[in-house]
Design an enzyme around this catalytic site. Structure first.
Site, PDB file in Angstrom:
ATOM      1  N   ARG A   1       0.826  -1.205   0.000  1.00 51.26           N
ATOM      2  CA  ARG A   1       0.000   0.000   0.000  1.00 51.26           C
ATOM      3  C   ARG A   1       0.862   1.257   0.000  1.00 51.26           C
ATOM      4  NH1 ARG A   1      -3.747  -2.487   4.036  1.00 51.26           N
ATOM      5  NH2 ARG A   1      -5.562  -3.230   2.882  1.00 51.26           N
ATOM      6  N   GLY A   2       1.958   1.230   0.744  1.00 43.85           N
ATOM      7  CA  GLY A   2       2.833   2.391   0.805  1.00 43.85           C
ATOM      8  C   GLY A   2       3.390   2.773  -0.556  1.00 43.85           C
TER       9      GLY A   2
END
Length: 429
Positions: A367-368
């Site tokens: 996600r980052g």
């Protein structure tokens, strides 16, 4: 209803005089003819009518329906009054807000690309969180919606269109269109899951005997912003529901014999004070960006804020008119960035370095990486360019990764400082 009957019923001793068979239950035997059973039933009803029970029951049902209609009319009147007040309410201008750069940048980037995944705002009380969000919504242009639809369905975009509108469109029906302000829904702290997701329509169930769905706050927030103040105090299962709907763009309801699926595509904005408790890391990771806001310590800035608030309170219209030009410029810049976003590209070496930063920080999942790439593209589009640079990444990477780091009780360095240090080490090589 039983209480009304019990209070007005005749004594049992009086029942034989009115209907001798009231005490004897109906017996259904193989030898009892249909005509005999019918006569027995009629005698029972006549006895109840003589006691006033049937009329009372009918009267009670009628009163219940009237009370349900009355409550519904009151709720609709309150809702209409609230809408009218919201239309006439003057909002503090976005361009007049002093400081809080992280919060304003995070909100702007999410408005440009809602796929970033929302923003979590943590900071001190009384720092203008709600005021800033309302001011940003006021910048956005009105959206086209189907007139008689409860989900703010778009007449053209299928991913934000309810199933009913899709069916009407497929049948070639001409859809009536109205312009609406971008909805901003406040989720109160004590909201129940029924109010959030939707539930059975009690009015139609009582008056018409039909099962119908009453849309909740997720339906009203479609194509808008859902704001949750003190999200760190909200029940975890409700936070899960909000995050799932925000990520998928749809809300599915299965309850009381009702099965329905409707669009719920919105920007989730949560705020809270870290002193009152923190979100679980699993939930915090679901927010796209994380902004920390602090009370301004510069005396001159504090005086500017106080003077602005006082001037706005005494003359909202006059104060707002001073910033109309700046607000229009902001709105134009956001709309142009939305259009330009499709053309923005991230060079391969920049993307590799973003992933390298995430890897060295031991960020779980991808996600980052995804959010940082999207946020960098939005910042580039907002700045009027079509190719992402390392400076664009530096402006957003702290907001995207700060809340995804594993916490170490022995680590004295702030998460944001650790992200900035790693970013410089990777990008300056």
């Amino acid at each position: 209803m039983p209480m009304m009957i019990a209070e007005t019923a005749l004594p049992v001793a009086a029942l034989p005089k009115v209907a001798p068979k009231l005490r004897t239950p109906l017996r259904r035997t193989p030898h009892t003819s249909h005509r005999a059973r019918t006569a027995e039933t009629q005698a029972l009803v006549a006895g109840l009518a003589g006691c006033g029970l049937v009329s009372l029951a009918c009267q009670g049902r009628k009163q219940s329906r009237q009370a349900a209609r009355g409550r519904t009319h009151c709720l609709r009147a309150v809702a209409e009054k609230t809408k009218l007040e919201e239309k006439t309410r003057v909002v503090f201008p976005f361009s007049a807000i002093v400081g809080q750069a992280e919060m304003k940048l995070s909100l702007i980037l999410n408005v440009i690309d809602p796929k970033i995944g929302g923003v979590m705002i943590l900071g001190d009380r009384g720092t203008g969180k709600t005021t800033t969000i309302r001011a940003l919504v006021d910048l956005l242009p009105e959206i086209e919606c189907v007139a008689d639809d409860s989900y703010n369905s778009s007449p053209a975009e299928e991913d934000v269109m309810s199933e009913e509108v899709r069916q009407r469109r497929a049948n070639g029906e001409e859809l009536p269109i109205v312009l609406k302000k971008v909805p901003m829904i406040d989720l109160p702290l004590g909201a129940t899951e029924d109010r959030v997701c939707g539930t059975i329509d009690i009015e139609k169930a009582l008056t018409q005997g039909k099962k119908a769905f009453e849309p909740g706050l997720l339906a009203k927030a479609n194509r808008g912003i859902l704001y949750v103040d003190e999200v760190n105090l909200l029940d975890d299962h409700l936070v899960d529901v909000l995050l799932d709907s925000a990520a998928g763009g749809w809300n599915t309801v299965e309850r009381e014999g009702i099965s329905i699926r409707h669009p719920a595509k919105f920007i989730l904005v949560g705020s809270g004070n870290p002193e009152e408790g923190e979100l679980r890391p699993q939930l915090l990771d679901r927010f796209g960006m994380h902004a920390l806001i602090r009370t301004e310590r510069d005396p001159e800035l504090r005086v500017r804020i106080v003077e602005s608030c006082g001037e706005f309170a005494s003359d909202p219209v006059g104060f707002r008119s001073k910033y109309d030009a700046d607000n229009k410029e902001f709105a134009t810049q956001i709309l142009e960035a939305r259009e330009r976003l499709k053309q923005v590209v991230v060079p391969k070496d920049i993307a590799v370095k973003i992933s390298q930063v995430c890897s060295e920080l031991n960020v779980d999942g991808l996600r980052g990486d995804i959010v940082t790439n999207r946020a960098a593209r939005c910042y580039c589009a907002f700045d009027g360019r079509t190719e992402v640079t390392s400076d664009d990444v530096g402006k957003v990477i702290t907001l995207c990764l700060r809340h995804r780091l594993r916490k170490d009780v022995l680590d004295t360095m702030d998460g944001g400082e650790k992200v900035e240090k790693t970013f410089r080490a990777v990008f300056e090589d």
